[in-house]
Design a protein around this motif. Structure first.
Motif, PDB file in Angstrom:
ATOM      1  N   MET A   1       0.825  -1.191   0.000  1.00 38.64           N
ATOM      2  CA  MET A   1       0.000   0.000   0.000  1.00 38.64           C
ATOM      3  C   MET A   1       0.875   1.264   0.000  1.00 38.64           C
ATOM      4  SD  MET A   1      -3.085   0.828  -0.118  1.00 38.64           S
ATOM      5  CE  MET A   1      -4.454   1.697   0.465  1.00 38.64           C
ATOM      6  N   GLN A   2       1.968   1.203   0.733  1.00 39.97           N
ATOM      7  CA  GLN A   2       2.877   2.351   0.806  1.00 39.97           C
ATOM      8  C   GLN A   2       3.442   2.686  -0.574  1.00 39.97           C
ATOM      9  OE1 GLN A   2       3.549   4.120   3.618  1.00 39.97           O
ATOM     10  NE2 GLN A   2       4.954   5.501   2.585  1.00 39.97           N
ATOM     11  N   LEU A   3       3.851   1.653  -1.314  1.00 38.93           N
ATOM     12  CA  LEU A   3       4.411   1.871  -2.653  1.00 38.93           C
ATOM     13  C   LEU A   3       3.364   2.477  -3.590  1.00 38.93           C
ATOM     14  CD1 LEU A   3       6.795   1.516  -4.586  1.00 38.93           C
ATOM     15  CD2 LEU A   3       5.905  -0.758  -5.096  1.00 38.93           C
ATOM     16  N   PHE A   4       2.135   1.975  -3.520  1.00 40.45           N
ATOM     17  CA  PHE A   4       1.055   2.509  -4.358  1.00 40.45           C
ATOM     18  C   PHE A   4       0.823   3.986  -4.057  1.00 40.45           C
ATOM     19  CE2 PHE A   4      -3.495   3.539  -4.648  1.00 40.45           C
ATOM     20  CZ  PHE A   4      -3.639   3.480  -6.025  1.00 40.45           C
ATOM     21  N   LEU A   5       0.774   4.346  -2.770  1.00 38.97           N
ATOM     22  CA  LEU A   5       0.552   5.745  -2.399  1.00 38.97           C
ATOM     23  C   LEU A   5       1.714   6.634  -2.819  1.00 38.97           C
ATOM     24  CD1 LEU A   5      -1.125   5.368   1.098  1.00 38.97           C
ATOM     25  CD2 LEU A   5      -2.191   6.117  -1.011  1.00 38.97           C
ATOM     26  N   ASP A   6       2.947   6.102  -2.734  1.00 39.83           N
ATOM     27  CA  ASP A   6       4.111   6.870  -3.173  1.00 39.83           C
ATOM     28  C   ASP A   6       4.052   7.160  -4.673  1.00 39.83           C
ATOM     29  OD1 ASP A   6       5.215   7.028  -0.652  1.00 39.83           O
ATOM     30  OD2 ASP A   6       6.490   5.260  -0.926  1.00 39.83           O
ATOM     31  N   ILE A   7       3.732   6.131  -5.442  1.00 45.91           N
ATOM     32  CA  ILE A   7       3.642   6.305  -6.900  1.00 45.91           C
ATOM     33  C   ILE A   7       2.499   7.243  -7.258  1.00 45.91           C
ATOM     34  CG2 ILE A   7       3.141   5.092  -9.063  1.00 45.91           C
ATOM     35  CD1 ILE A   7       4.657   2.686  -7.870  1.00 45.91           C
ATOM     36  N   VAL A  59      -7.643  16.104 -10.006  1.00 44.65           N
ATOM     37  CA  VAL A  59      -6.272  15.678  -9.704  1.00 44.65           C
ATOM     38  C   VAL A  59      -5.824  16.241  -8.358  1.00 44.65           C
ATOM     39  CG1 VAL A  59      -3.865  15.856 -10.459  1.00 44.65           C
ATOM     40  CG2 VAL A  59      -5.639  15.339 -12.112  1.00 44.65           C
ATOM     41  N   GLY A  60      -6.242  17.466  -8.041  1.00 48.82           N
ATOM     42  CA  GLY A  60      -5.919  18.048  -6.743  1.00 48.82           C
ATOM     43  C   GLY A  60      -6.549  17.283  -5.597  1.00 48.82           C
ATOM     44  N   LEU A  61      -7.789  16.841  -5.773  1.00 51.02           N
ATOM     45  CA  LEU A  61      -8.450  16.040  -4.734  1.00 51.02           C
ATOM     46  C   LEU A  61      -7.775  14.688  -4.553  1.00 51.02           C
ATOM     47  CD1 LEU A  61     -12.210  16.839  -5.422  1.00 51.02           C
ATOM     48  CD2 LEU A  61     -10.805  17.621  -3.509  1.00 51.02           C
ATOM     49  N   VAL A  62      -7.393  14.058  -5.657  1.00 49.21           N
ATOM     50  CA  VAL A  62      -6.674  12.781  -5.564  1.00 49.21           C
ATOM     51  C   VAL A  62      -5.334  12.984  -4.872  1.00 49.21           C
ATOM     52  CG1 VAL A  62      -5.572  10.946  -6.925  1.00 49.21           C
ATOM     53  CG2 VAL A  62      -7.838  11.772  -7.560  1.00 49.21           C
ATOM     54  N   TRP A  63      -4.667  14.100  -5.142  1.00 49.88           N
ATOM     55  CA  TRP A  63      -3.393  14.438  -4.503  1.00 49.88           C
ATOM     56  C   TRP A  63      -3.569  14.590  -2.991  1.00 49.88           C
ATOM     57  CZ3 TRP A  63      -1.548  19.217  -2.391  1.00 49.88           C
ATOM     58  CH2 TRP A  63      -0.166  19.275  -2.208  1.00 49.88           C
ATOM     59  N   ILE A  64      -4.634  15.285  -2.580  1.00 47.32           N
ATOM     60  CA  ILE A  64      -4.905  15.469  -1.150  1.00 47.32           C
ATOM     61  C   ILE A  64      -5.220  14.127  -0.489  1.00 47.32           C
ATOM     62  CG2 ILE A  64      -6.558  16.456   0.488  1.00 47.32           C
ATOM     63  CD1 ILE A  64      -6.666  18.922  -1.351  1.00 47.32           C
ATOM     64  N   ILE A  65      -6.005  13.284  -1.152  1.00 50.42           N
ATOM     65  CA  ILE A  65      -6.327  11.963  -0.608  1.00 50.42           C
ATOM     66  C   ILE A  65      -5.063  11.123  -0.471  1.00 50.42           C
ATOM     67  CG2 ILE A  65      -7.527   9.798  -1.146  1.00 50.42           C
ATOM     68  CD1 ILE A  65      -9.773  11.574  -2.343  1.00 50.42           C
ATOM     69  N   ALA A  66      -4.153  11.223  -1.443  1.00 48.44           N
ATOM     70  CA  ALA A  66      -2.894  10.472  -1.361  1.00 48.44           C
ATOM     71  C   ALA A  66      -2.043  10.953  -0.200  1.00 48.44           C
ATOM     72  CB  ALA A  66      -2.128  10.597  -2.677  1.00 48.44           C
ATOM     73  N   ILE A  67      -2.030  12.260   0.055  1.00 41.27           N
ATOM     74  CA  ILE A  67      -1.258  12.795   1.174  1.00 41.27           C
ATOM     75  C   ILE A  67      -1.855  12.334   2.507  1.00 41.27           C
ATOM     76  CG2 ILE A  67      -0.679  14.919   2.411  1.00 41.27           C
ATOM     77  CD1 ILE A  67      -0.211  16.221  -0.265  1.00 41.27           C
ATOM     78  N   VAL A  68      -3.173  12.378   2.620  1.00 38.38           N
ATOM     79  CA  VAL A  68      -3.825  11.912   3.852  1.00 38.38           C
ATOM     80  C   VAL A  68      -3.574  10.415   4.037  1.00 38.38           C
ATOM     81  CG1 VAL A  68      -6.059  11.554   4.962  1.00 38.38           C
ATOM     82  CG2 VAL A  68      -5.543  13.744   3.878  1.00 38.38           C
ATOM     83  N   GLY A  69      -3.640   9.649   2.955  1.00 38.38           N
ATOM     84  CA  GLY A  69      -3.359   8.218   3.023  1.00 38.38           C
ATOM     85  C   GLY A  69      -1.929   7.934   3.462  1.00 38.38           C
ATOM     86  N   GLU A  70      -0.984   8.720   2.944  1.00 38.60           N
ATOM     87  CA  GLU A  70       0.415   8.585   3.371  1.00 38.60           C
ATOM     88  C   GLU A  70       0.558   8.857   4.856  1.00 38.60           C
ATOM     89  OE1 GLU A  70       3.563   8.105   2.093  1.00 38.60           O
ATOM     90  OE2 GLU A  70       2.961   7.602   0.056  1.00 38.60           O
ATOM     91  N   GLY A  71      -0.092   9.900   5.319  1.00 41.51           N
ATOM     92  CA  GLY A  71      -0.020  10.248   6.738  1.00 41.51           C
ATOM     93  C   GLY A  71      -0.606   9.160   7.627  1.00 41.51           C
ATOM     94  N   ILE A  74       1.745   6.168   7.668  1.00 35.54           N
ATOM     95  CA  ILE A  74       2.908   6.389   8.523  1.00 35.54           C
ATOM     96  C   ILE A  74       2.512   6.290   9.993  1.00 35.54           C
ATOM     97  CG2 ILE A  74       4.538   8.167   9.281  1.00 35.54           C
ATOM     98  CD1 ILE A  74       4.666   9.085   6.344  1.00 35.54           C
ATOM     99  N   LYS A  75       1.355   6.840  10.339  1.00 35.16           N
ATOM    100  CA  LYS A  75       0.941   6.849  11.730  1.00 35.16           C
ATOM    101  C   LYS A  75       0.505   5.477  12.231  1.00 35.16           C
ATOM    102  CE  LYS A  75      -1.985   9.267  15.002  1.00 35.16           C
ATOM    103  NZ  LYS A  75      -2.948  10.339  15.195  1.00 35.16           N
ATOM    104  N   PHE A  76      -0.290   4.764  11.429  1.00 30.32           N
ATOM    105  CA  PHE A  76      -0.848   3.501  11.884  1.00 30.32           C
ATOM    106  C   PHE A  76      -0.198   2.278  11.261  1.00 30.32           C
ATOM    107  CE2 PHE A  76      -4.517   6.470  12.344  1.00 30.32           C
ATOM    108  CZ  PHE A  76      -4.549   6.461  13.726  1.00 30.32           C
ATOM    109  N   GLY A  77       0.626   2.470  10.261  1.00 31.73           N
ATOM    110  CA  GLY A  77       1.210   1.326   9.555  1.00 31.73           C
ATOM    111  C   GLY A  77       2.493   0.947  10.057  1.00 31.73           C
TER     112      GLY A  77
END
Length: 77
Positions: A1-7, A59-71, A74-77
């Motif tokens: 999941m981390q790799l997918f969010l990074d890409i 694209v901006g909304l997807v970018w924000i969702i990806a940033i929240v997903g990354e956070g 990192i916090k729970f993963g």
């Protein structure tokens, strides 16, 4: 999941930069300093401008969702 969010984050970041640069400058700010007077062929139609706005927002909304997903990853993963 981390790799997918990074890409996803890299792809949406580059796409967002390109989409913002495609917008036509309406003010006399920094965009007119760097060639804002030269109009591209994409900015002639209002339909194209509306579609460009919609794509940029999506694209901006997807970018924000990806940033929240990354956070969350990192916090729970």
């Amino acid at each position: 999941m981390q790799l997918f969010l990074d890409i996803l984050l890299v792809i949406t970041s580059v796409s967002l930069i390109l989409l913002v640069l495609l917008h036509r400058a309406t003010g006399g700010g920094l965009s007119s300093l760097f060639g804002g007077g030269v109009q591209s062929s994409l900015s002639g139609s209002t339909v194209v401008e509306k579609n460009l706005d919609r794509i940029t927002i999506i694209v901006g909304l997807v970018w924000i969702i990806a940033i929240v997903g990354e956070g969350l990853e990192i916090k729970f993963g």
